[in-house]
Design a protein around this motif. Structure first.
Motif, PDB file in Angstrom:
ATOM      1  N   GLN A 319       0.852  -1.185   0.000  1.00 42.37           N
ATOM      2  CA  GLN A 319       0.000   0.000   0.000  1.00 42.37           C
ATOM      3  C   GLN A 319       0.888   1.235   0.000  1.00 42.37           C
ATOM      4  OE1 GLN A 319      -2.487   0.542   3.485  1.00 42.37           O
ATOM      5  NE2 GLN A 319      -3.991   1.761   2.341  1.00 42.37           N
ATOM      6  N   TRP A 334      -3.273   1.589  -3.961  1.00 40.90           N
ATOM      7  CA  TRP A 334      -2.453   0.460  -4.409  1.00 40.90           C
ATOM      8  C   TRP A 334      -2.226   0.558  -5.910  1.00 40.90           C
ATOM      9  CZ3 TRP A 334      -5.533  -0.220  -0.173  1.00 40.90           C
ATOM     10  CH2 TRP A 334      -5.036  -0.982   0.901  1.00 40.90           C
ATOM     11  N   THR A 349      -6.693  -0.447  -6.267  1.00 39.63           N
ATOM     12  CA  THR A 349      -7.024  -0.017  -4.907  1.00 39.63           C
ATOM     13  C   THR A 349      -8.312  -0.669  -4.409  1.00 39.63           C
ATOM     14  OG1 THR A 349      -5.802   2.053  -5.120  1.00 39.63           O
ATOM     15  CG2 THR A 349      -7.523   1.981  -3.436  1.00 39.63           C
ATOM     16  N   GLY A 372      -7.403   3.678   2.438  1.00 38.45           N
ATOM     17  CA  GLY A 372      -7.760   3.299   1.075  1.00 38.45           C
ATOM     18  C   GLY A 372      -9.083   3.914   0.650  1.00 38.45           C
TER      19      GLY A 372
END
Length: 603
Positions: A319, A334, A349, A372
């Motif tokens: 990440q 990501w 992601t 995220g």
């Protein structure tokens, strides 16, 4: 296909998936070799030092000779029909060695014959117009192609005459202004904008104020390019992009640059034993999350707890933890691979978020998951959809919002809201619900009249305009199916989902081939990937006969051809690729999503 047979197939495919795990406990997959990647990499090595890199160049040229299509041209994968762009770049690379190597000369002559059948005369200035007409206003790929051709003597000594100047000086502006500029390249091609722009500037005969401005901008632009350089030396971990940058800087008189040094080392390191290169080093994050998605609720049958923890640790380790130097996005996203050139994006992601929520106790990954989620919220465009890398870049197709990414982000946000509802304050909950509503509205607005959605990064080489409405529709429907379960207490949203689902499913059923398969669209030859994903998308419908026909086709095709890959992936400026794990994960997903429905499969 009987249920018992399907269970046997699930175990067989699961064992294959386990065998594909690498030594570090995650999946790397394998991208197809690329004639285009070979051509550009060989050219970069030649211009750097043909003597030192003699072995790598020889192997690359031999691969091109062995993998020429029957018509003399080259496609993006060994399974692809020939196209002008890849063929022209291959011709240019071969031109560097044709005069003194009879085998290379013979390969090049066949290639010239193919290009002539496509109305491309490699000895004429018309070459530039053909390429520019093909790519229109998007210079992401057309200008690098023409630049490499010119450097290799195609069509002659003055090949730069018809090449548009890339405005590399615009890279000096603060990143926040990029979205306001009418840039001629997409957001992920800034390295090419700078490097190719500089060599065109140095080689092309121009005068005036803009030349003076560009001359002063060169040094600062190169500094920006160096800041974008990942530790691996590979921009986006992509072989063509890195090679274009290296060969451009070398021919601009900047051979001793650290960018060139690291780029050439990257190219040498990534050449395969057979002499080829893929277009990117791998899609490890993507195929790892696809593998978890494929196993679904049956993951515990296949993956021991220890292995699941290894995957969790790996995904958490890749990440992004800082503001990313390439696209300026915040921490939390990501990218597609664990290598340093990867850039956070709006497909990997949500993929990582969904995989982690499946594999780990939610309280143990709370901080990473909410980071995220925040990353996704910041990337959402004003139209409600999600782009790939950068918010607000909508001038060129690969920077626009798209349906498959938006559906993926929608599901991830809905799952996060469900998992961490008690941890979010009222303002945060409102942000999530607003984003979900906007994404839903985007999908509704962009659903075609026939019920389909078009994906951005996937296509079909045999369908109209190379589009793949089957892939796009299948992915969006699967995301909506799972979102519906999470949003069970949101009647307004559920109604919208049902309306979109109904039209989307009707589209898939209407374009199923007579033999039970699905291709990219109506009447297109079927593939494992498209057929399996269509079945997965229809896993909650009542039309069991159509699903059974699909499984029967998969069974017969698999027995005859194994897990044959289809070139349905699109990459950097519409390059086709296939991926070893795509048919495997798609087939497994189809089985895992339908195996709990007794009425689908004959007992």
């Amino acid at each position: 296909m009987k249920k018992e047979e399907l269970e046997i197939r699930f175990k067989e495919l699961s064992n294959i998936l386990l065998d594909e795990l690498n030594d570090d406990g995650f999946w790397s997959g394998k991208l197809s070799s690329s004639a285009l990647g070979v051509a550009v990499a060989v050219t970069a090595l030649h211009f750097h030092n043909a003597s030192i890199h003699q072995k790598e160049i020889k192997k690359g040229l031999e691969w091109l000779s062995l993998h020429q299509n029957g018509d003399g041209g080259y496609g993006d994968t060994p399974e692809s029909p020939a196209n002008i762009s890849t063929s022209l770049l291959s011709y240019a690379a071969l031109n560097l060695y044709a005069e003194n190597n009879p085998e290379v000369k013979a390969t090049q002559q066949k290639l010239a014959d193919y290009l002539f059948t496509q109305n491309v005369d490699v000895r004429s200035d018309q070459v530039a117009q053909v390429i520019l007409n093909h790519y229109q206003k998007d210079y992401t790929f057309s200008v690098p192609i023409l630049t490499m051709c010119a450097l290799c003597g195609i069509p002659g000594d003055d090949g730069f005459k018809h090449i548009p100047q890339l405005p590399f000086e615009l890279a000096l502006l603060p990143r926040r202004f990029y979205r306001l500029l009418n840039l001629s390249v997409v957001s992920y091609a800034i390295p090419a904008l700078i490097a190719v722009g500089i060599v065109v500037f140095r080689k092309k005969k121009t005068n005036g104020l803009t030349r003076s401005i560009r001359a002063k901008a060169e040094k600062k632009a190169l500094k920006i390019l160096e800041q974008l350089l990942p530790e691996s030396g590979g921009f986006l971990e992509a072989i063509p992009l890195t090679a274009f940058v290296a060969l451009s800087l070398i021919n601009a008189g900047l051979r001793d640059s650290v960018i060139v040094d690291k780029g050439i080392a990257f190219l040498k390191r990534t050449q395969r034993n057979d002499g080829s290169w893929p277009i990117d080093i791998d899609l490890s994050t993507w195929v790892t999350t696809l593998s978890i998605k494929a196993l679904g609720e049956r993951k515990n049958e296949v993956l021991p707890e220890r292995q699941q923890k290894r995957i969790v640790n790996h995904l958490l380790s890749v990440q992004n933890k800082t503001i990313h130097p390439f696209n300026g996005t915040s921490p939390g996203g990501w990218g597609w691979t664990n290598f340093s050139g990867s850039v956070p994006d709006c497909d990997d992601t949500p993929g990582a978020i969904l995989a982690l929520l499946m594999l780990a106790p939610h309280h143990t990954i709370r901080e990473e998951m909410l980071a995220g989620g925040e990353w996704l919220l910041q990337l959402q465009n004003n139209d409600g959809g999600f782009p790939t890398f950068s918010r607000g870049w909508g001038k060129l197709p690969f920077d626009q919002s798209c349906a498959d990414l938006s559906g993926h982000c929608l599901l991830a946000l809905a799952k996060l809201l469900d998992a961490y509802n008690s941890d979010l304050n009222a303002k945060q909950k409102k942000q999530y619900l607003t984003a979900i509503n906007k994404a839903m509205a985007y999908l509704k607005k962009n659903q075609k009249e026939n019920g389909s959605w078009l994906p951005l990064w996937f296509g079909n080489q045999h369908s109209k305009n190379h589009e793949n409405p089957v892939y796009g529709t299948a992915r969006v429907l699967t995301y909506l199916l799972k979102t519906k379960v999470v949003l069970k207490d949101e009647p307004v949203l559920l109604k919208k989902i049902e309306e979109m689902n109904s039209a989307g499913k009707n589209f898939l059923l209407n374009v199923q081939n007579i033999d039970g398969s699905w291709g990219g669209d109506s009447g297109i030859k079927g593939s494992i990937e498209e057929t399996a994903l269509a079945i997965a998308a229809l896993s909650d419908v009542k039309w069991t006969a159509e699903i059974e026909k699909g499984f029967n086709w998969l069974n017969n095709y698999y027995q005859k051809n194994g897990l044959k890959k289809a070139p349905i992936g699109l990459y950097f400026a519409s390059l086709w690729y296939d991926e070893k794990l795509y048919p495997l994960t798609a087939y497994l997903e189809a089985i895992s999503l339908t195996s709990f429905r007794k009425e689908i499969i004959k007992s």
